[in-house]
Write a protein that holds these residues in place. Structure first.
Motif, mmCIF file in Angstrom:
data_model
loop_
_atom_site.group_PDB
_atom_site.id
_atom_site.type_symbol
_atom_site.label_atom_id
_atom_site.label_comp_id
_atom_site.label_asym_id
_atom_site.label_seq_id
_atom_site.Cartn_x
_atom_site.Cartn_y
_atom_site.Cartn_z
ATOM 1 N N VAL A 78 -72.665 40.844 36.253
ATOM 2 C CA VAL A 78 -71.336 40.265 36.084
ATOM 3 C C VAL A 78 -71.399 39.534 34.749
ATOM 4 O O VAL A 78 -72.268 38.686 34.545
ATOM 5 N N THR A 79 -70.507 39.885 33.824
ATOM 6 C CA THR A 79 -70.510 39.282 32.496
ATOM 7 C C THR A 79 -69.188 38.581 32.251
ATOM 8 O O THR A 79 -68.124 39.168 32.448
ATOM 9 N N VAL A 80 -69.273 37.323 31.830
ATOM 10 C CA VAL A 80 -68.098 36.518 31.510
ATOM 11 C C VAL A 80 -68.124 36.262 30.006
ATOM 12 O O VAL A 80 -69.151 35.856 29.462
ATOM 13 N N THR A 81 -66.973 36.488 29.344
ATOM 14 C CA THR A 81 -66.880 36.319 27.898
ATOM 15 C C THR A 81 -65.746 35.361 27.555
ATOM 16 O O THR A 81 -64.674 35.423 28.159
ATOM 17 N N ASN A 82 -66.004 34.478 26.592
ATOM 18 C CA ASN A 82 -64.956 33.636 26.019
ATOM 19 C C ASN A 82 -65.112 33.687 24.501
ATOM 20 O O ASN A 82 -66.016 34.376 24.004
ATOM 21 N N PRO A 83 -64.272 33.011 23.734
ATOM 22 C CA PRO A 83 -64.381 33.120 22.273
ATOM 23 C C PRO A 83 -65.736 32.707 21.693
ATOM 24 O O PRO A 83 -66.085 33.115 20.588
ATOM 25 N N ALA A 84 -66.520 31.920 22.416
ATOM 26 C CA ALA A 84 -67.803 31.442 21.895
ATOM 27 C C ALA A 84 -68.987 32.326 22.272
ATOM 28 O O ALA A 84 -70.074 32.157 21.742
#
Length: 146
Positions: A129-135
């Motif tokens: 499970v991969t979570v991505t945000n701008p950082a």
């Protein structure tokens, strides 16, 4: 990042919390600048310097990369469609979540530490499970398609 205003022609520097960004384009009404890296999240002052003077009434907020501490439930059918809760940090700025290589069709950041998603269809077995945000991104071997 783009800064809009007036009298911006000839901009010589744009600083973020005292660290210079890289100006890539500037006109009388627009400056395009690459923000410098910052080790910690938080708000900093932006100072734009032109031949006519400096402005310091702008701010920029750096975000931190997410972390994942839990996925509940940790298993579901290969058909997808299950509501799954993800816990961790810096989840309120999430832009993308994947189960394996499949992006979730719906995500709802609830708080900075909780996120709800609808699982996509997937293949039998354990997936990241991969979570991505701008950082940045965080991955965890945390979900099993059954």
């Amino acid at each position: 990042m783009t800064i809009n205003g007036t009298n911006l022609e000839g901009a010589t520097t744009v600083t973020f919390g005292g660290t210079a960004g890289t100006i890539t384009a500037a006109t009388g009404s627009t400056i395009t600048v690459t923000t410098p890296a910052k080790a910690t999240a938080g708000q900093v002052a932006i100072v734009v310097t032109t031949p006519g003077g400096s402005t310091d009434n702008l701010t920029f907020t750096y975000t931190a990369a997410p972390t994942i501490t839990g996925v509940t439930p940790s298993a579901g059918t290969t058909a997808g469609g299950a509501v799954v809760g993800i816990t961790g940090t810096n989840l309120d700025t999430t832009t993308r979540v994947t189960f394996g290589s499949n992006a979730v069709p719906t995500l709802a950041p609830l708080t900075s530490t909780k996120l709800a998603v609808i699982t996509p269809a997937g293949s039998l077995g354990l997936v990241n499970v991969t979570v991505t945000n701008p950082a940045g991104s965080a991955a965890s071997l945390a979900y099993t398609y059954i």
